[in-house]
Design a protein around this motif. Structure first.
Motif, PDB file in Angstrom:
ATOM      1  N   VAL A  32       0.837  -1.201   0.000  1.00 17.35           N
ATOM      2  CA  VAL A  32       0.000   0.000   0.000  1.00 17.35           C
ATOM      3  C   VAL A  32       0.874   1.253   0.000  1.00 17.35           C
ATOM      4  O   VAL A  32       0.643   2.192  -0.777  1.00 17.35           O
ATOM      5  CB  VAL A  32      -0.947  -0.014   1.214  1.00 17.35           C
ATOM      6  N   TYR A  33       1.870   1.283   0.862  1.00 12.97           N
ATOM      7  CA  TYR A  33       2.760   2.447   0.919  1.00 12.97           C
ATOM      8  C   TYR A  33       3.478   2.662  -0.414  1.00 12.97           C
ATOM      9  O   TYR A  33       3.621   3.799  -0.892  1.00 12.97           O
ATOM     10  CB  TYR A  33       3.785   2.270   2.043  1.00 12.97           C
ATOM     11  N   ALA A  34       3.944   1.577  -1.002  1.00 11.26           N
ATOM     12  CA  ALA A  34       4.661   1.689  -2.273  1.00 11.26           C
ATOM     13  C   ALA A  34       3.744   2.205  -3.366  1.00 11.26           C
ATOM     14  O   ALA A  34       4.133   3.051  -4.187  1.00 11.26           O
ATOM     15  CB  ALA A  34       5.253   0.331  -2.657  1.00 11.26           C
ATOM     16  N   LEU A  75      -3.396 -12.510  10.382  1.00 14.95           N
ATOM     17  CA  LEU A  75      -4.337 -11.941  11.347  1.00 14.95           C
ATOM     18  C   LEU A  75      -5.355 -11.090  10.606  1.00 14.95           C
ATOM     19  O   LEU A  75      -5.029 -10.443   9.606  1.00 14.95           O
ATOM     20  CB  LEU A  75      -3.601 -11.079  12.376  1.00 14.95           C
ATOM     21  N   THR A  76      -6.579 -11.093  11.081  1.00 19.31           N
ATOM     22  CA  THR A  76      -7.625 -10.286  10.464  1.00 19.31           C
ATOM     23  C   THR A  76      -8.154  -9.271  11.468  1.00 19.31           C
ATOM     24  O   THR A  76      -8.162  -9.511  12.685  1.00 19.31           O
ATOM     25  CB  THR A  76      -8.784 -11.168   9.965  1.00 19.31           C
ATOM     26  N   PHE A  77      -8.584  -8.118  10.933  1.00 21.98           N
ATOM     27  CA  PHE A  77      -9.030  -6.999  11.751  1.00 21.98           C
ATOM     28  C   PHE A  77     -10.321  -6.433  11.176  1.00 21.98           C
ATOM     29  O   PHE A  77     -10.506  -6.405   9.950  1.00 21.98           O
ATOM     30  CB  PHE A  77      -7.957  -5.912  11.794  1.00 21.98           C
ATOM     31  N   ALA A  78     -11.182  -5.970  12.058  1.00 28.27           N
ATOM     32  CA  ALA A  78     -12.486  -5.478  11.618  1.00 28.27           C
ATOM     33  C   ALA A  78     -12.389  -4.095  10.980  1.00 28.27           C
ATOM     34  O   ALA A  78     -13.186  -3.760  10.105  1.00 28.27           O
ATOM     35  CB  ALA A  78     -13.456  -5.445  12.794  1.00 28.27           C
ATOM     36  N   THR A  79     -11.417  -3.288  11.406  1.00 26.70           N
ATOM     37  CA  THR A  79     -11.307  -1.911  10.917  1.00 26.70           C
ATOM     38  C   THR A  79      -9.848  -1.536  10.716  1.00 26.70           C
ATOM     39  O   THR A  79      -8.952  -2.130  11.344  1.00 26.70           O
ATOM     40  CB  THR A  79     -11.923  -0.912  11.918  1.00 26.70           C
ATOM     41  N   PRO A  80      -9.568  -0.540   9.880  1.00 26.52           N
ATOM     42  CA  PRO A  80      -8.193  -0.044   9.768  1.00 26.52           C
ATOM     43  C   PRO A  80      -7.647   0.464  11.097  1.00 26.52           C
ATOM     44  O   PRO A  80      -6.462   0.294  11.389  1.00 26.52           O
ATOM     45  CB  PRO A  80      -8.308   1.085   8.738  1.00 26.52           C
ATOM     46  N   ALA A  93      -8.562  -0.225   3.838  1.00 26.02           N
ATOM     47  CA  ALA A  93      -9.869  -0.859   3.657  1.00 26.02           C
ATOM     48  C   ALA A  93     -10.018  -1.407   2.248  1.00 26.02           C
ATOM     49  O   ALA A  93     -10.656  -2.450   2.035  1.00 26.02           O
ATOM     50  CB  ALA A  93     -10.972   0.147   3.958  1.00 26.02           C
ATOM     51  N   GLU A  94      -9.428  -0.732   1.266  1.00 20.67           N
ATOM     52  CA  GLU A  94      -9.553  -1.167  -0.128  1.00 20.67           C
ATOM     53  C   GLU A  94      -8.619  -2.316  -0.465  1.00 20.67           C
ATOM     54  O   GLU A  94      -9.039  -3.305  -1.101  1.00 20.67           O
ATOM     55  CB  GLU A  94      -9.259   0.007  -1.059  1.00 20.67           C
ATOM     56  N   PRO A 129     -10.914 -11.603   0.951  1.00 26.14           N
ATOM     57  CA  PRO A 129     -12.046 -12.176   0.214  1.00 26.14           C
ATOM     58  C   PRO A 129     -12.655 -13.385   0.907  1.00 26.14           C
ATOM     59  O   PRO A 129     -13.831 -13.698   0.711  1.00 26.14           O
ATOM     60  CB  PRO A 129     -11.421 -12.558  -1.137  1.00 26.14           C
ATOM     61  N   ALA A 130     -11.866 -14.062   1.727  1.00 19.91           N
ATOM     62  CA  ALA A 130     -12.382 -15.241   2.421  1.00 19.91           C
ATOM     63  C   ALA A 130     -13.235 -14.871   3.624  1.00 19.91           C
ATOM     64  O   ALA A 130     -14.030 -15.692   4.089  1.00 19.91           O
ATOM     65  CB  ALA A 130     -11.223 -16.138   2.856  1.00 19.91           C
ATOM     66  N   GLN A 131     -13.055 -13.655   4.137  1.00 23.37           N
ATOM     67  CA  GLN A 131     -13.808 -13.208   5.299  1.00 23.37           C
ATOM     68  C   GLN A 131     -14.311 -11.795   5.046  1.00 23.37           C
ATOM     69  O   GLN A 131     -13.611 -10.827   5.375  1.00 23.37           O
ATOM     70  CB  GLN A 131     -12.943 -13.252   6.563  1.00 23.37           C
ATOM     71  N   PRO A 132     -15.465 -11.655   4.453  1.00 22.66           N
ATOM     72  CA  PRO A 132     -15.995 -10.320   4.132  1.00 22.66           C
ATOM     73  C   PRO A 132     -16.033  -9.418   5.361  1.00 22.66           C
ATOM     74  O   PRO A 132     -16.402  -9.844   6.465  1.00 22.66           O
ATOM     75  CB  PRO A 132     -17.407 -10.625   3.615  1.00 22.66           C
ATOM     76  N   GLY A 133     -15.618  -8.166   5.160  1.00 24.34           N
ATOM     77  CA  GLY A 133     -15.623  -7.207   6.243  1.00 24.34           C
ATOM     78  C   GLY A 133     -14.382  -7.231   7.107  1.00 24.34           C
ATOM     79  O   GLY A 133     -14.281  -6.461   8.057  1.00 24.34           O
ATOM     80  N   GLN A 134     -13.420  -8.118   6.790  1.00 23.19           N
ATOM     81  CA  GLN A 134     -12.195  -8.224   7.568  1.00 23.19           C
ATOM     82  C   GLN A 134     -10.991  -7.796   6.725  1.00 23.19           C
ATOM     83  O   GLN A 134     -10.964  -7.992   5.505  1.00 23.19           O
ATOM     84  CB  GLN A 134     -11.983  -9.662   8.051  1.00 23.19           C
TER      85      GLN A 134
END
Length: 302
Positions: free
Chosen positions: A165-167, A205-210, A246-247, A252-257
């Motif tokens: 993302v940074y790049a 690891l998965t997270f609900a929000t940025p 977020a983008e 894709p395996a866990q929508p919203g994560q």
């Protein structure tokens, strides 16, 4: 063979982080400690004394697991961050009235003496060291002959999604580069260790929000790259970062994560008996001479 500290680590920033890091272990550190402790089942010889290096950040739950595996072993607690020492003493010191004082030796606090322990345990510390070879050499000195090192650290694939993302946005590096496990093996041999065994795994690891994702990263460490952003960013930059995460990190395996990869490297190596290099004039320490005489490596065969 690398002979200098990693060029992507700013030593001033590394020292500042070490002196101010949260006096608690992130969830990932405790999980890695649990997985590393499970590897001790393959070690045949139980140590009579072991050293826990920086236990507060490395994981006090992990400390309890190792202590339970070796209940009769003496433990040297080497907490090198002054602000973490009170937390270590509060969690690990045994008051006079505690029944635990009668089940095994109480932990001792302070840096270990040379050749004083049979195992040194260092969980998730090495990747934040500005001079890792000096730290490895310090661990080597603390170990007795035939003692062994158990350590873990982050590997190069850690946070690869965030780096991407940074790049893509044209920003400076999102973090300092982490060392490959093969290079760690070379450093161990260079420091005098033998039979290094390195392996790695990737944990997603998965997270609900940025916001939650960035909070986790702040607990784990900070960006030590010399070319990182040189000044504070504003609210607009933060909102742009949140939108990009977020983008691009949507799982894709866990929508919203939002998914983030962590590469975990595990290392294990023994300290062999010292070998005396012959020259016109050779010098050897008293400790090494005793070790050589005990093992027979310093005796003449002719």
């Amino acid at each position: 063979m690398p002979t200098e500290r990693p060029p992507t680590i700013d030593p001033v920033a590394a020292a500042r982080w070490h002196a101010a890091a949260p006096a608690a272990a992130p969830w990932l550190h405790e999980e890695v400690a649990r997985r590393m402790e499970d590897r001790l089942q393959w070690i045949r010889q139980a140590p009579t004394a072991w050293c826990h290096w920086d236990p507060v950040r490395g994981g006090l739950q992990g400390h309890a697991l190792v202590s339970a595996r070796y209940p009769k072993a003496a433990c040297q607690v080497a907490e090198t961050a002054a602000h973490c020492l009170p937390a270590a003493e509060q969690a690990l010191a045994r008051p006079w009235w505690s029944p635990a004082r009668w089940t095994g030796p109480a932990p001792q606090f302070g840096l270990p003496l040379d050749a004083s322990v049979q195992m040194l345990w260092a969980n998730m510390a090495l990747h934040m060291a500005a001079d890792p070879q000096a730290l490895i050499a310090q661990w080597h000195r603390a170990l007795a002959t035939d003692g062994y090192l158990m350590f873990s650290c982050l590997g190069p694939d850690t946070a690869r999604e965030l780096r991407g993302v940074y790049a893509a946005l044209g920003w400076p590096p999102a973090g300092h580069a982490f060392t490959d496990m093969h290079d760690w093996g070379d450093m161990l041999v260079h420091a005098g260790f033998a039979e290094p065994v390195m392996d790695m795994e990737r944990i997603t690891l998965t997270f609900a929000t940025p916001e939650r994702l960035l909070q986790e990263l702040r607990e784990l460490g900070c960006n030590l790259h010399p070319g990182r952003f040189g000044a504070l960013r504003g609210r607009g930059w933060r909102e742009r970062l949140h939108a990009a995460l977020a983008e691009h990190l949507a799982d894709p395996a866990q929508p919203g994560q939002l998914a983030l990869t962590f590469e975990i490297i595990y290392g294990h190596a023994f300290k062999p008996a010292p070998r005396l290099k012959m020259s016109a004039s050779s010098a050897v320490s008293l400790q090494d001479m005793r070790a050589m005489l005990a093992s027979g490596t310093g005796r003449s065969t002719g």
